[in-house]
Design a protein around this motif. Structure first.
Motif, PDB file in Angstrom:
ATOM      1  N   ASP A 197       0.276  -9.126   4.595  1.00 19.59           N
ATOM      2  CA  ASP A 197       1.125  -8.562   3.543  1.00 19.59           C
ATOM      3  C   ASP A 197       1.590  -7.160   3.943  1.00 19.59           C
ATOM      4  OD1 ASP A 197      -0.983  -6.837   2.971  1.00 19.59           O
ATOM      5  OD2 ASP A 197      -1.657  -7.993   1.240  1.00 19.59           O
ATOM      6  N   ARG A 198       2.498  -6.606   3.179  1.00 16.07           N
ATOM      7  CA  ARG A 198       3.105  -5.316   3.497  1.00 16.07           C
ATOM      8  C   ARG A 198       2.067  -4.190   3.551  1.00 16.07           C
ATOM      9  NH1 ARG A 198       7.915  -3.388   5.682  1.00 16.07           N
ATOM     10  NH2 ARG A 198       7.555  -1.178   5.664  1.00 16.07           N
ATOM     11  N   ASP A 199       1.060  -4.264   2.699  1.00 11.44           N
ATOM     12  CA  ASP A 199       0.026  -3.228   2.686  1.00 11.44           C
ATOM     13  C   ASP A 199      -0.717  -3.147   4.018  1.00 11.44           C
ATOM     14  OD1 ASP A 199       0.663  -2.563   0.089  1.00 11.44           O
ATOM     15  OD2 ASP A 199      -0.956  -3.749  -0.801  1.00 11.44           O
ATOM     16  N   VAL A 200      -0.998  -4.284   4.610  1.00 13.03           N
ATOM     17  CA  VAL A 200      -1.679  -4.313   5.910  1.00 13.03           C
ATOM     18  C   VAL A 200      -0.788  -3.666   6.966  1.00 13.03           C
ATOM     19  CG1 VAL A 200      -2.614  -5.789   7.723  1.00 13.03           C
ATOM     20  CG2 VAL A 200      -3.006  -6.364   5.317  1.00 13.03           C
ATOM     21  N   PHE A 201       0.473  -4.054   6.975  1.00 14.37           N
ATOM     22  CA  PHE A 201       1.417  -3.480   7.937  1.00 14.37           C
ATOM     23  C   PHE A 201       1.489  -1.965   7.777  1.00 14.37           C
ATOM     24  CE2 PHE A 201       5.812  -2.227   9.016  1.00 14.37           C
ATOM     25  CZ  PHE A 201       5.801  -2.546  10.358  1.00 14.37           C
ATOM     26  N   ASP A 202       1.597  -1.490   6.534  1.00 21.78           N
ATOM     27  CA  ASP A 202       1.665  -0.053   6.283  1.00 21.78           C
ATOM     28  C   ASP A 202       0.392   0.657   6.746  1.00 21.78           C
ATOM     29  OD1 ASP A 202       4.219  -0.279   5.242  1.00 21.78           O
ATOM     30  OD2 ASP A 202       3.532  -0.346   3.149  1.00 21.78           O
ATOM     31  N   ASP A 203      -0.769   0.020   6.554  1.00 20.56           N
ATOM     32  CA  ASP A 203      -2.028   0.609   7.023  1.00 20.56           C
ATOM     33  C   ASP A 203      -2.030   0.774   8.542  1.00 20.56           C
ATOM     34  OD1 ASP A 203      -2.975   0.756   4.446  1.00 20.56           O
ATOM     35  OD2 ASP A 203      -4.368  -0.937   4.647  1.00 20.56           O
ATOM     36  N   VAL A 204      -1.538  -0.222   9.251  1.00 13.90           N
ATOM     37  CA  VAL A 204      -1.482  -0.148  10.718  1.00 13.90           C
ATOM     38  C   VAL A 204      -0.525   0.961  11.151  1.00 13.90           C
ATOM     39  CG1 VAL A 204      -0.853  -1.378  12.840  1.00 13.90           C
ATOM     40  CG2 VAL A 204      -2.154  -2.557  11.050  1.00 13.90           C
ATOM     41  N   ILE A 205       0.632   1.030  10.520  1.00  9.77           N
ATOM     42  CA  ILE A 205       1.613   2.077  10.849  1.00  9.77           C
ATOM     43  C   ILE A 205       1.022   3.462  10.595  1.00  9.77           C
ATOM     44  CG2 ILE A 205       3.862   3.070  10.232  1.00  9.77           C
ATOM     45  CD1 ILE A 205       3.971   0.471  11.860  1.00  9.77           C
ATOM     46  N   ASN A 206       0.359   3.643   9.460  1.00 13.60           N
ATOM     47  CA  ASN A 206      -0.253   4.938   9.140  1.00 13.60           C
ATOM     48  C   ASN A 206      -1.336   5.310  10.152  1.00 13.60           C
ATOM     49  OD1 ASN A 206       1.373   5.355   6.906  1.00 13.60           O
ATOM     50  ND2 ASN A 206      -0.066   4.379   5.510  1.00 13.60           N
ATOM     51  N   ALA A 207      -2.126   4.338  10.590  1.00 13.68           N
ATOM     52  CA  ALA A 207      -3.157   4.602  11.588  1.00 13.68           C
ATOM     53  C   ALA A 207      -2.529   5.037  12.916  1.00 13.68           C
ATOM     54  CB  ALA A 207      -4.022   3.359  11.789  1.00 13.68           C
ATOM     55  N   THR A 237      -9.693  -5.338  10.470  1.00 16.46           N
ATOM     56  CA  THR A 237     -10.496  -5.044   9.285  1.00 16.46           C
ATOM     57  C   THR A 237      -9.857  -5.590   8.019  1.00 16.46           C
ATOM     58  OG1 THR A 237      -9.474  -2.867   8.984  1.00 16.46           O
ATOM     59  CG2 THR A 237     -11.518  -2.956  10.277  1.00 16.46           C
ATOM     60  N   ARG A 238      -8.556  -5.805   8.054  1.00  8.92           N
ATOM     61  CA  ARG A 238      -7.840  -6.371   6.906  1.00  8.92           C
ATOM     62  C   ARG A 238      -7.580  -7.859   7.074  1.00  8.92           C
ATOM     63  NH1 ARG A 238      -4.755  -2.804   3.833  1.00  8.92           N
ATOM     64  NH2 ARG A 238      -4.544  -4.637   2.502  1.00  8.92           N
ATOM     65  N   GLU A 239      -8.139  -8.459   8.128  1.00  7.68           N
ATOM     66  CA  GLU A 239      -8.019  -9.883   8.414  1.00  7.68           C
ATOM     67  C   GLU A 239      -6.573 -10.353   8.556  1.00  7.68           C
ATOM     68  OE1 GLU A 239     -10.389 -12.105   5.665  1.00  7.68           O
ATOM     69  OE2 GLU A 239     -12.202 -11.029   6.190  1.00  7.68           O
ATOM     70  N   ALA A 240      -5.781  -9.532   9.227  1.00  9.44           N
ATOM     71  CA  ALA A 240      -4.392  -9.880   9.512  1.00  9.44           C
ATOM     72  C   ALA A 240      -4.275 -10.248  10.989  1.00  9.44           C
ATOM     73  CB  ALA A 240      -3.470  -8.700   9.203  1.00  9.44           C
ATOM     74  N   ALA A 241      -3.323 -11.085  11.292  1.00 13.79           N
ATOM     75  CA  ALA A 241      -3.066 -11.462  12.685  1.00 13.79           C
ATOM     76  C   ALA A 241      -2.191 -10.404  13.337  1.00 13.79           C
ATOM     77  CB  ALA A 241      -2.384 -12.820  12.744  1.00 13.79           C
ATOM     78  N   ILE A 242      -2.509 -10.066  14.575  1.00 13.91           N
ATOM     79  CA  ILE A 242      -1.699  -9.102  15.316  1.00 13.91           C
ATOM     80  C   ILE A 242      -1.361  -9.706  16.674  1.00 13.91           C
ATOM     81  CG2 ILE A 242      -3.701  -7.890  16.225  1.00 13.91           C
ATOM     82  CD1 ILE A 242      -2.001  -5.287  15.948  1.00 13.91           C
TER      83      ILE A 242
END
Length: 99
Positions: free
Chosen positions: A11-21, A84-89
């Motif tokens: 979801d968008r929140d996961v993407f935003d977390d990765v970008i912020n990191a 950690t957010r269980e998203a695929a990368i």
């Protein structure tokens, strides 16, 4: 300068977390979200819009770094944050013709 392209499915929140990191790392030249118009098109329409597919989306980002050492750190942080957010990368390596 090396460029890293990665795709995150979630979801968008996961993407935003990765970008912020990634933005929190030193010596990052730029970080840019790329519109990936083909990411919503499925080859197999038999499973289109099933409940498992509707919640997640694929986002693409391009990062430019000054050297391979910083690039490796970007990959580590992106993978750890998405994991950690269980998203695929997925790390996308450019075609040799594009370099």
């Amino acid at each position: 300068m090396p460029r890293i392209q990665l795709r995150i499915t979630g979801d968008r929140d996961v993407f935003d977390d990765v970008i912020n990191a990634i933005h929190g790392l030193d010596r990052i030249e730029y970080v840019e979200e790329i519109d990936d118009f083909g990411s919503d098109i499925r080859d197999d329409s038999s499973s289109l819009d099933l409940s498992d597919d509707v919640a997640s989306r694929t986002y693409t980002v391009e990062i430019e770094v000054p050297n391979d050492k910083v690039g490796e750190r970007v990959r580590e942080v992106a993978e750890e944050t998405a994991g950690t957010r269980e998203a695929a990368i997925e790390f996308v390596y450019p075609d040799e013709n594009e370099i």
